[in-house]
Each structure stands twice: as structure tokens, then as C-alpha cells.
Design an enzyme around this catalytic site. Structure first.
Site, PDB file in Angstrom:
ATOM      1  N   GLU A  66       3.015  -3.318  -8.003  1.00 42.40           N
ATOM      2  CA  GLU A  66       1.823  -3.733  -8.788  1.00 42.40           C
ATOM      3  C   GLU A  66       2.347  -4.462 -10.229  1.00 42.40           C
ATOM      4  O   GLU A  66       3.213  -3.953 -10.973  1.00 42.40           O
ATOM      5  CB  GLU A  66       0.892  -2.499  -8.869  1.00 42.40           C
ATOM      6  CG  GLU A  66       0.434  -1.812  -7.861  1.00 42.40           C
ATOM      7  CD  GLU A  66      -0.153  -0.559  -7.985  1.00 42.40           C
ATOM      8  OE1 GLU A  66      -1.042  -0.009  -7.543  1.00 42.40           O
ATOM      9  OE2 GLU A  66       0.294   0.292  -8.823  1.00 42.40           O
ATOM     10  N   ASP A 237      -4.214   6.894  -6.134  1.00 41.77           N
ATOM     11  CA  ASP A 237      -4.217   5.709  -7.045  1.00 41.77           C
ATOM     12  C   ASP A 237      -3.895   4.509  -6.136  1.00 41.77           C
ATOM     13  O   ASP A 237      -3.299   3.500  -6.732  1.00 41.77           O
ATOM     14  CB  ASP A 237      -3.405   5.715  -7.960  1.00 41.77           C
ATOM     15  CG  ASP A 237      -1.659   6.337  -7.741  1.00 41.77           C
ATOM     16  OD1 ASP A 237      -1.557   6.445  -6.617  1.00 41.77           O
ATOM     17  OD2 ASP A 237      -0.751   6.118  -8.358  1.00 41.77           O
TER      18      ASP A 237
END
Ligand SMILES: NC(=O)c1ccc[n+]([C@@H]2O[C@H](COP(=O)([O-])OP(=O)(O)OC[C@H]3O[C@@H](n4cnc5c(N)ncnc54)[C@H](O)[C@@H]3O)[C@@H](O)[C@H]2O)c1
Length: 349
Positions: A66, A237
Site C-alpha cells: 500500500e 485492515d
């Protein structure tokens, strides 16, 4: 002929893992957690100023990579971070990270740093920030389910910020619990090693789940969670990666960082798109209520947001003004004439 030494304009301070470790010890881990909690909270108070976007995620079967950018109009930051639960089996970490700060006015980087340690510190500080607005008053006991890399940081942040003095640990791998208990000795916490998640949450007012598994896991079921509890769920998450049974969410009041990101990645991905959530920044700025009463279940559905990294990076940059825990890296080309990049290349001929 060797190239001339890089000029000042070419150099960017770089904090290696070794220097980050020295910086943390220089400041003191608990002091640093308290200070990070305060700087993250200060930036939550000016939430509306920030450029915000759900992080850019590249998913694979094994994990996710990410990029997390943000800016307050003066300073820009981004973090590169991965999440690979199976890494541990190969002797690799689940989460590693590094990040950068740059000046918006020139676009020039002003700091490059390791962020694996810094992420653990800022995640723990963010948990403590949320808990100080949401946990039952006077909470002394916390449970930590999942005793991997994040666990000790979580325990120490709650201790340093909230004054919890008892931590109850559980992990499916007893070696992880043993490691966390060993590392937490000497910090003034009573540490209880538990062999089931049910035992771990007994008597706890704060339950932190920080497990890593690339699936819809059920670390806590509805019947395990009574009233008057604050749940700090940090391991759910990513799409397809959650920790709580959805029935808990039906009973809890849920607080989130940035809803567009949390609806994709958090526990609330299990819920309808209009499942009600409260944005944490509104609680912090007094625009929304945090804990309403002693019997309420509050849930911080933590996924980690870019402003937390921004705050942590700025904090480190500030500390480097007084300490030399960095090296200078030659990462910006600096031609004598800005348009003569090709000419600069000839310096190394
Ligand atoms: N919300 C955030 O801001 C944030 C930040 C960093 C990490 N994380 C997440 O937090 C989680 C923990 O990260 P980490 O670096 O400590 O990972 P880690 O791999 O070091 O530790 C995870 C631990 O969870 C344990 N575990 C797995 N399944 C379990 C289960 N069913 N019951 C009990 N224990 C179980 C594992 O044995 C391991 O010890 C990860 O999912 C990571 O993605 C979230």
C-alpha cells in the site's frame, strides 16, 4: 575521475533502522508514545485541512502493498507499507514500511525514514489516542489477542497514555505470548499469560485484537463481549481480513479514521454501506460524542490512516533538529544549471 561531492541541495536526511532504534531509546519508548499520541491528536484536530484519499492498495494472494499519501498544504508525506500474514513462516515480518516527507512549495523531499518501527509506534499511539476518548474511565486492565510485532507497543502506549497497569496476553502461538511477556517484563505492568482468548479478556476493560490472518477470522464472538468494554481492533485492515463477528458490530458504537477507507478495509466491510460510524476526529474536536455511558461497547475500527504517518514523520523530523540520528543521502540530482541535467551526468565520466 570520481564525481565531485554532492551539494547541500542533493542531500536528504535518512533515518535508518539503527538510527530509529537509537532515537527511540534516546527519547524513551514510553515518552515517545505519549508524544506521538499528542502530535497525532493535534493533527486529528485539524483534520479538514488534510488531503485525504483511501490508500492505494495492490492486492495479491499472499498480501497487500500500500501507498499512503497525504498533505496539509505545506508538507506532503507518503508511506510504503506491506501486509503479508504468511511472511512469518519464512522468517519475514508481516508488516514493513518506509516513508518520506516533502515540501509542498518545491516538491523537494526533506526526510526519508524507516517506518517499520515507526508504524508500530504510531499505531500504538493512535490506539491510545482513541482509547483516551472512548475507553471506560479508569480502565486498568487490557487484553491483547495476537502477540506479534505490534503487541508490546500497544501495551506500552495504553500504559503510558491511559495508565493501564495489567495486560492479559493470548496468541494461538504460545511462543508469541512468551516473547511478548518476556519483552514487557520490567515496564511496571502486571503481565498475565493466557491460554484461551476467553481467559485473556476476563476482567479487561480494553480489548486489543492485533492478529494477522488473510481471512475473515473470528477472534471475538458476540457472546465473549459484555457491556462497558472498549475494543481496539487493529488487525482487520484489508478487504477479506477481519477479526470480529458482525454481531458485535450490531451492539457496538463504532469509531473510525476515514470512512471511505475503513468501509473498504475495516471490520465494517462486513456491514451495509450505511452502517453508522462516528469519525474519530469529530470526537476529538468536540463535534461528536465519544463514550456515552459506562455500559456502552465502543469499537475503534482501526485500519491506519495517512495522517498518522504524517504526524509521526513530522515528529521525527522535529527531533532530528536536536539529534544526529540520521545520515545524509544523495538522492536529489543537483545540476549547476537546473536545466543542465545532462551536463551534470558528465561529472562522473
Ligand atoms: N490498524 C493499523 O494501523 C495497523 C498497523 C500495523 C499493523 N496492523 C495489523 O495488525 C496485525 C498485527 O500485525 P503484526 O505486525 O503484529 O503481525 P504479526 O504477524 O507479527 O503478529 C500477528 C500475531 O497474530 C497471531 N494470530 C494469528 N491468528 C490468531 C488467532 N486466531 N488468535 C490469536 N492470535 C492469532 C499470530 O500467531 C501472530 O503472533 C496485522 O493484521 C497487521 O496488518 C494494523
Amino acid at each position: 575521475m570520481s564525481a565531485p561531492l554532492p551539494s547541500e541541495k542533493a542531500l536528504v536526511p535518512f533515518v535508518s533502522v539503527e538510527n530509529m532504534m537509537r532515537l527511540v531509546h534516546h527519547i524513551g519508548v514510553e515518552t515517545m508514545l505519549v508524544e506521538l499520541t499528542d502530535v497525532i491528536e493535534a493533527d486529528f484536530r485539524r483534520w479538514e485541512l488534510f488531503d485525504k484519499t483511501p490508500r492505494v492498495a495492490s492486492h495479491s494472494r499472499e498480501g497487500v502493498i500500500e501507498l499512503m499519501p497525504t498533505s496539509d498544504g505545506e508538507i506532503y508525506s507518503f508511506k510504503y507499507v506491506n501486509g503479508h500474514p504468511k511472511n512469518m513462516g519464512q522468517g519475514l515480518q508481516t508488516v514493513t514500511a518506509f516513508g518520506l516527507l516533502a515540501e509542498v512549495s518545491t516538491g523537494y523531499p526533506v526526510l526519508l525514514t524507516e517506518m517499520t518501527l515507526l508504524t508500530a509506534l504510531r499505531t500504538a499511539a493512535t490506539s491510545a489516542m482513541a482509547a483516551r476518548h472512548l475507553a471506560p474511565k479508569g480502565a486498568r486492565t487490557m487484553a491483547i489477542i495476537g502477540n506479534g510485532a505490534q503487541a508490546e507497543f500497544q501495551a506500552l502506549a495504553m500504559k503510558a497514555v491511559l495508565g493501564t497497569d495489567h495486560v492479559r496476553l493470548y496468541d494461538i502461538d504460545p511462543l508469541a505470548t512468551e516473547k511478548a511477556a518476556r519483552n514487557l517484563a520490567g515496564f511496571g505492568l502486571t503481565v498475565t499469560v493466557c491460554t484461551t482468548p476467553e481467559a485473556a479478556i476476563e476482567g479487561a476493560q480494553i480489548i486489543t485484537t492485533c492478529t494477522a490472518d488473510k481471512q475473515y477470522a473470528t477472534i471475538l464472538t458476540d457472546n465473549m463481549v459484555g457491556g462497558g468494554i472498549h475494543i481496539n481492533a487493529i488487525g482487520g485492515d484489508c478487504p477479506g481480513k477481519t477479526e470480529l463477528h458482525r454481531d458485535i458490530l450490531l451492539r457496538a458504537d463504532t469509531f473510525v479514521e476515514y470512512p471511505p477507507q475503513t468501509r473498504i478495509e475495516g471490520e465494517i466491510q462486513q456491514m451495509d454501506a450505511d452502517y453508522p460510524v462516528t469519525e474519530l476526529w469529530k470526537v476529538i474536536s468536540g463535534d461528536a460524542q465519544g463514550r456515552r455511558d459506562a455500559g456502552q461497547i465502543t469499537l475503534f475500527d482501526s485500519v491506519g490512516f495517512a495522517t498518522e504517518d504524517f504526524s509521526a514523520l513530522r515528529y521525527v523530523r522535529e527531533k532530528l533538529k536536536h539529534n544526529r540520528f540520521y545520515q545524509e543521502l544523495d538522492i536529489i540530482a543537483d545540476p549547476d544549471d537546473p536545466r543542465d541535467l545532462f551536463g551534470m551526468l558528465q561529472r562522473a565520466r
